[in-house]
Write a protein that holds these residues in place. Structure first.
Motif, mmCIF file in Angstrom:
data_model
loop_
_atom_site.group_PDB
_atom_site.id
_atom_site.type_symbol
_atom_site.label_atom_id
_atom_site.label_comp_id
_atom_site.label_asym_id
_atom_site.label_seq_id
_atom_site.Cartn_x
_atom_site.Cartn_y
_atom_site.Cartn_z
ATOM 1 N N LYS A 32 -1.607 -12.187 61.702
ATOM 2 C CA LYS A 32 -1.703 -11.192 60.645
ATOM 3 C C LYS A 32 -2.201 -11.752 59.309
ATOM 4 O O LYS A 32 -1.852 -12.852 58.913
ATOM 5 C CB LYS A 32 -0.331 -10.539 60.407
ATOM 6 N N GLY A 33 -2.985 -10.931 58.649
ATOM 7 C CA GLY A 33 -3.280 -11.097 57.238
ATOM 8 C C GLY A 33 -2.542 -9.989 56.515
ATOM 9 O O GLY A 33 -2.215 -8.952 57.120
ATOM 10 N N VAL A 34 -2.248 -10.180 55.225
ATOM 11 C CA VAL A 34 -1.484 -9.166 54.501
ATOM 12 C C VAL A 34 -2.129 -8.862 53.150
ATOM 13 O O VAL A 34 -2.812 -9.696 52.558
ATOM 14 C CB VAL A 34 -0.013 -9.608 54.271
ATOM 15 N N LYS A 84 -2.999 -14.875 53.770
ATOM 16 C CA LYS A 84 -2.458 -14.999 55.114
ATOM 17 C C LYS A 84 -0.940 -14.850 55.083
ATOM 18 O O LYS A 84 -0.284 -15.189 54.096
ATOM 19 C CB LYS A 84 -2.880 -16.307 55.765
ATOM 20 N N GLU A 85 -0.390 -14.359 56.182
ATOM 21 C CA GLU A 85 1.034 -14.045 56.257
ATOM 22 C C GLU A 85 1.901 -15.280 56.054
ATOM 23 O O GLU A 85 2.948 -15.218 55.400
ATOM 24 C CB GLU A 85 1.349 -13.395 57.605
ATOM 25 N N TYR A 122 2.174 -16.038 52.428
ATOM 26 C CA TYR A 122 3.051 -15.028 51.812
ATOM 27 C C TYR A 122 4.521 -15.406 51.990
ATOM 28 O O TYR A 122 5.306 -15.376 51.032
ATOM 29 C CB TYR A 122 2.773 -13.653 52.431
ATOM 30 N N VAL A 180 4.820 -7.004 50.894
ATOM 31 C CA VAL A 180 3.677 -6.592 51.712
ATOM 32 C C VAL A 180 3.441 -5.094 51.581
ATOM 33 O O VAL A 180 4.352 -4.288 51.766
ATOM 34 C CB VAL A 180 3.907 -6.959 53.192
ATOM 35 N N SER A 226 -0.726 -4.765 56.463
ATOM 36 C CA SER A 226 -1.107 -5.938 57.245
ATOM 37 C C SER A 226 -2.207 -5.554 58.229
ATOM 38 O O SER A 226 -2.380 -4.380 58.562
ATOM 39 C CB SER A 226 0.105 -6.512 58.002
ATOM 40 N N ASP A 285 -4.878 -7.307 61.641
ATOM 41 C CA ASP A 285 -5.082 -8.371 62.626
ATOM 42 C C ASP A 285 -6.190 -9.324 62.214
ATOM 43 O O ASP A 285 -7.211 -8.918 61.643
ATOM 44 C CB ASP A 285 -5.448 -7.781 63.991
#
Length: 298
Positions: A138-140, A215-216, A219, A231, A234, A236
């Motif tokens: 995941k990216g957030v 990036k998660e 975070y 957040v 989010s 993929d």
């Protein structure tokens, strides 16, 4: 192995006075200076990456794994393998170094892989990092903990912090996500590219920007440090590829791949890739190519 361990020991001595706040360019030059001694038998490799987080943290992260990899490859190839680390100060420099063969192998983000393949189609995927047995993570998009923003649409008229201009999460996927929510650059009050993921999170936490993409894992580290962010959304991303230059001999590449794919249960490997590595293919990054094309409309 002894040569590599000696090199790492000397690097650590140089890093002590720089540890507080070493500029990326200075650190890169320091690391690049430690080459294997002339006449040393065996295979000498240079590993390249760019500092997506603090350069000193990047060095600390990779040193143990590179020592492990050199040792296992020495066993596979029947001759000593030494690896030194070279940290590029930004994404574009890292891409150029791998494309030109200045480094022998590298760990890149997905978008950087797409870029480097355009510069040198002979680049090969050694392996992809695994995330719980999958090739996605995941990216957030984050906002301040006390922000009134509750939905992506609420970002219209506000400011946004992106990462590097070549970052997968920090730019391309985030811009695609904003566009899908009906927000283009024209709908924002302002936006900027801040480079590293941690700088984006810190800027949002300090109230300099209304939202940002990172990036998660970064975070989570920032929240643990007390940075007041949460957040908002989010999305993929594809896991990172480890890449070999077009000049790496096939037997060396195969030895590296064998070690990486057979080491998923090693503690030292989990520090780099929590769940080990998987075989990768160029088509795994098609979703990144689509996001990069889509972001042109941002």
């Amino acid at each position: 192995m002894k040569l590599f361990e000696w090199t790492i020991g000397i690097i650590k001595l140089f890093l002590r006075p720089l540890r507080a706040a070493a500029p990326a360019a200075v650190l890169s030059a320091c690391l690049a200076a430690f080459v294997p001694a002339p006449g040393q038998a065996g295979i000498e490799l240079v590993f390249g990456t760019y500092a997506a987080d603090k350069p000193t943290a990047t060095v600390k992260k990779y040193q143990p794994f590179l020592s492990f990899l050199a040792g296992r490859m020495s066993e596979e190839l029947g001759e000593p393998v030494s690896i030194r680390l070279k940290v590029a100060k930004e994404y574009g420099e890292g891409i150029r170094q791998l494309a030109s063969g200045e480094v022998d192998f590298a760990r890149f983000g997905p978008a950087s892989y797409v870029h480097v393949m355009k510069e040198n189609p002979g680049i090969r995927i050694v392996a992809m990092e695994s995330k719980n047995g999958r090739k996605r993570f995941k990216g957030v998009i984050v906002v301040h903990k006390d922000s009134s923003v509750q939905a992506m649409e609420d970002l219209a008229g506000l400011s946004f912090a992106f990462g590097d201009e070549l970052s997968t999460i920090g730019r391309y996927l985030a811009q695609e996500y904003l566009l899908n929510a009906g927000i283009s650059s024209a709908d924002l009050y302002e936006f900027a590219y801040l480079g590293r993921h941690d700088l984006v999170g810190e800027a949002v936490g300090a109230g300099r920007y209304s939202a940002g993409a990172l990036k998660e894992s970064t975070y989570k580290k920032l929240v643990a440090k007390g940075v007041p962010i949460r957040v908002l959304a989010s999305f993929d991303n594809v896991t990172k590829p480890w890449l070999a230059s077009s000049q790496m001999p096939e037997n060396v590449l195969e030895a590296m791949r064998k070690v990486m794919l057979s080491s998923e249960n090693e503690e030292i490997v989990r520090r780099i890739s929590k769940n080990g590595f998987l075989l990768g293919a160029d088509q795994d990054y098609d979703i990144i190519r689509r996001a990069m094309e889509r972001s042109l409309a941002f």
